[in-house]
Scaffold this motif. Structure first.
Motif, PDB file in Angstrom:
ATOM      1  N   GLU A 261      -6.330   1.917  -2.635  1.00  0.00           N
ATOM      2  CA  GLU A 261      -6.309   0.877  -1.550  1.00  0.00           C
ATOM      3  C   GLU A 261      -4.831   1.141  -0.905  1.00  0.00           C
ATOM      4  N   LEU A 262      -3.791   1.345  -1.793  1.00  0.00           N
ATOM      5  CA  LEU A 262      -2.362   1.532  -1.081  1.00  0.00           C
ATOM      6  C   LEU A 262      -2.362   2.918  -0.190  1.00  0.00           C
ATOM      7  N   GLU A 263      -3.268   3.917  -0.787  1.00  0.00           N
ATOM      8  CA  GLU A 263      -3.483   5.008   0.015  1.00  0.00           C
ATOM      9  C   GLU A 263      -4.162   4.878   1.171  1.00  0.00           C
ATOM     10  N   ALA A 264      -5.089   3.686   1.242  1.00  0.00           N
ATOM     11  CA  ALA A 264      -5.881   3.911   2.415  1.00  0.00           C
ATOM     12  C   ALA A 264      -4.881   2.902   3.461  1.00  0.00           C
ATOM     13  N   LEU A 265      -4.044   2.259   3.124  1.00  0.00           N
ATOM     14  CA  LEU A 265      -3.204   1.601   3.976  1.00  0.00           C
ATOM     15  C   LEU A 265      -1.859   2.496   4.325  1.00  0.00           C
ATOM     16  N   GLY A 266      -1.868   3.516   3.686  1.00  0.00           N
ATOM     17  CA  GLY A 266      -0.507   4.434   4.009  1.00  0.00           C
ATOM     18  C   GLY A 266       0.738   4.003   3.374  1.00  0.00           C
ATOM     19  N   LEU A 267       0.311   3.203   2.023  1.00  0.00           N
ATOM     20  CA  LEU A 267       1.469   2.594   1.683  1.00  0.00           C
ATOM     21  C   LEU A 267       1.903   3.297   0.217  1.00  0.00           C
TER      22      LEU A 267
END
Lengths: 434, 434
Positions: A261-267
């Protein structure tokens, strides 16, 4: 459950039925790809037109984007496919055809403003980054509950329809209750205190609160999720320990369990759990430091509430989460206890994220006489709160607690710009639907 | 946390400070016992009058029952004490003195009616058996959440302030929302469907629902906790599997983790997790079996809703949880899908406890045209629900779900007589406070 394989579980050599939405169709002439998307990811379906049945090809490539399809076939390794595998279809069923004119583009290639997104949440939530926010929100709430239980707390539910508001009649939504006037509760404050005074001792609640504030800012909602704690035999310092533990639990869980999910948010690279103990500044120190930043047009004096600009200046100065303690009694509500050594000073505290206030708490006034005095000093009629005050005559232990804004926790943890991004269906002055 | 030992953790040889309520004082002349109670249990404090400081004895034995005290001293083995240990006090502090005239006796020796108990919940919750209900309720909700996650569900929160009710304008509490008419939501039905149509796919919510029903029975509340599930690519049979799993998760968790609480409720011997699969009876079989019991004055005919007496007769006949499936379409709401093979029959189901209905669910109508027809057939204006119906044009997957009454789950699991015993602060036609 139905015979269905999630796209993320499809392995080369399997014969599967995958179901989901048509994310994209890439037609290269003799060969075409349908990208099918479900909750776990995306998978490539390969159509070799000359080698496949015309009906199959026509069905698979003829439907509009966002139509729901079920595809049965065999999974094969394909290094050039986005996930390293593709499905060679034997059967394609259009389960639910979509109108080709979409009000919002779930592939994210065309930007939409927040209002359009909220009007079309179903489509909006088909975007990886938006889905990620709500998967993370759920994980934060799970982790928060778990940490509360480690603090020996019992989860409770208190009523949302009430006869009187926590802090009197302001900022309440009125409701008609079988011909009587009632309100939607703005805080579980009084109810959680009544339970902290029982054998249950330590409680938490995660539930909706309702505030008829006319604010319309990127960090206010008229219906929000409040994360509440109250503990018998706790003082304000204990409550600060719990608040710090809960906020850290949220970050730790996201770091541990939400990599995709962090990946998907660019975080994925920048996300970090706050390190070290949150510093505790007294209100007096806080206004001195704000004044020293020179960011405000007018210097703050003792007794002023902190303006938003002041909070931001101090947040930038401190550079991380921090507490503000020892607030002036007169700007804290009646149920906050004053210090014994100085009645002008309260035990109230706020926990601040550099961007905004997250938590408000304190030790509560548990002495019946002082509590009644407090109501009167704030211009409230103690008789209207007798259901609450009378329990303080029968052995009310010292207790402390706090309320933490659930959406603000999600918003600050993920660096969201607008609090509405952290709620599925936000409620504000302009928005009552969907 | 403050320097305090829970009574359950006091071991012989320890020097402790225990804090809690005076449960009882037994004065035998030269020796007297104070029984101190906290959230974990009770402990005996021994006062040997001739060997102890007069002030200490006077303080310890002079306070009224339910006063809050802190006692410091050493823990000694004492086989005759209820817990096998006692505290020999060195210091006693009256932290919060109670009025000797209590409106309710927390020792449970004097019975109180439910209304008095609810008016004085703080005192009521100092009774072991009442505390046990709410510790179990919290454990049930924890276990239910965990099981939903095993079913790959994401926890969501949907708004409680809404522009239109789920099933039209009946039985809604009206609210004034910044000058506009709004309502408190009677079910998350439409919102959870909107999310099931997104990439999130499978969702659950545990939250308050509000129903302005004029019922006043031992199994109805006007504010209740609804446990909701909705899953994309599920049919009604899948939803029944989830419902059965959730109910069993509650029983299993209570059996595994709530031994002391079951003991306090006198249920330790009789408590049992339901065994085997819940039978699935069609509506047609159900009315036949009810008619065969001879318990009803008038025979039921196809199309009748089941009267309470009929549910009870069938419950006694079946002897455990069971489903009723294939209800007549006309007595199920518009969002329930009809069977393809017979439009008079719906995919709606109920999960019944022998005492009452627990769950209502079904496969949902996901086809836009049929959905609009359904609104019209039930006399509802589809335009008022456009925020909901329009999303069905853009690839709404087949989906199914249910709503489970949280208090009914607690009530039936523990065999409580009145649903109000399963809520801290119930709301009904007569009760709006505390």
């Amino acid at each position: 459950m139905q015979d269905r394989t999630y796209t993320a579980d499809a392995e080369p050599g399997d014969h599967v039925t995958v179901s989901g939405w048509i994310h994209e169709i890439r037609d290269l002439g003799g060969i075409a790809f349908l990208i099918l998307r479900d909750s776990t990811g995306k998978i490539q379906i390969k159509f070799e037109k000359d080698e496949m049945d015309d009906d199959l090809v026509e069905t698979g490539l003829g439907a509009a984007r966002e139509s729901v399809v079920s595809v049965s076939g065999s999974v094969e390794e394909e290094p050039r496919a986005p996930t390293g595998v593709e499905v060679v279809p034997e059967e394609v069923e259009i389960v639910s055809a979509a109108d080709p004119e979409l009000p919002l583009d779930p592939s994210g290639k065309v930007d939409a403003d927040l209002s359009t997104r909220l009007d079309n949440r179903t489509l909006d939530l088909r975007k990886d980054d938006v889905q990620a926010i709500f998967e993370i929100r759920a994980e934060i709430m799970r982790a928060v509950r778990e940490r509360f239980r480690e603090f020996r707390c019992t989860e409770i539910n208190t009523p949302k329809i009430v006869a009187t508001g926590t802090e009197g009649g302001t900022e309440l939504f009125p409701i008609t209750y079988f011909g009587e006037e009632a309100f939607m509760n703005q805080s579980p404050q009084l109810f959680k205190q009544l339970i902290a005074g029982s054998n249950v001792e330590r409680v938490f609640e995660i539930g909706p609160i309702f505030r008829a504030e006319e604010h319309n800012t990127p960090r206010h909602l008229n219906e929000a999720t409040s994360i509440d704690f109250e503990g018998a035999f706790c003082d304000e310092s204990d409550a600060m320990d719990v608040a710090e533990g809960i906020v850290k639990a949220a970050y730790e869980a996201v770091e541990r369990n939400c990599g995709e999910e962090l990946e998907a948010l660019g975080l994925a690279d920048e996300f970090a759990v706050p390190e070290g103990e949150f510093p505790r500044l007294s209100y007096e120190e806080a206004i001195e430091r704000i004044n020293a930043t020179g960011e405000l047009d007018e210097q703050l004096v003792w007794g002023d509430d902190l303006p938003t600009e002041g909070e931001k200046a101090l947040g930038a100065d401190v550079g991380g989460h921090y507490f503000i303690t020892d607030w002036p009694s007169e700007i804290k509500p009646f149920y906050i206890q004053d210090h014994d050594h100085d009645e002008q000073l309260s035990t109230g505290f706020d926990l601040m994220h550099p961007r905004m206030e997250l938590v408000s708490g304190g030790q509560r006034e548990h002495r019946h006489e002082k509590l009644i005095d407090g109501f009167e000093q704030q211009g409230l009629d103690p008789n209207e709160f007798e259901y609450y005050t009378k329990m303080f005559k029968y052995g009310m232990p010292p207790h402390a607690g706090f309320g933490l804004g659930g959406e603000r926790l999600v918003m600050t943890t993920l660096g969201l710009e607008n609090i509405r991004e952290a709620v599925l269906f936000p409620r504000d002055r302009q928005r009552l639907s969907p």
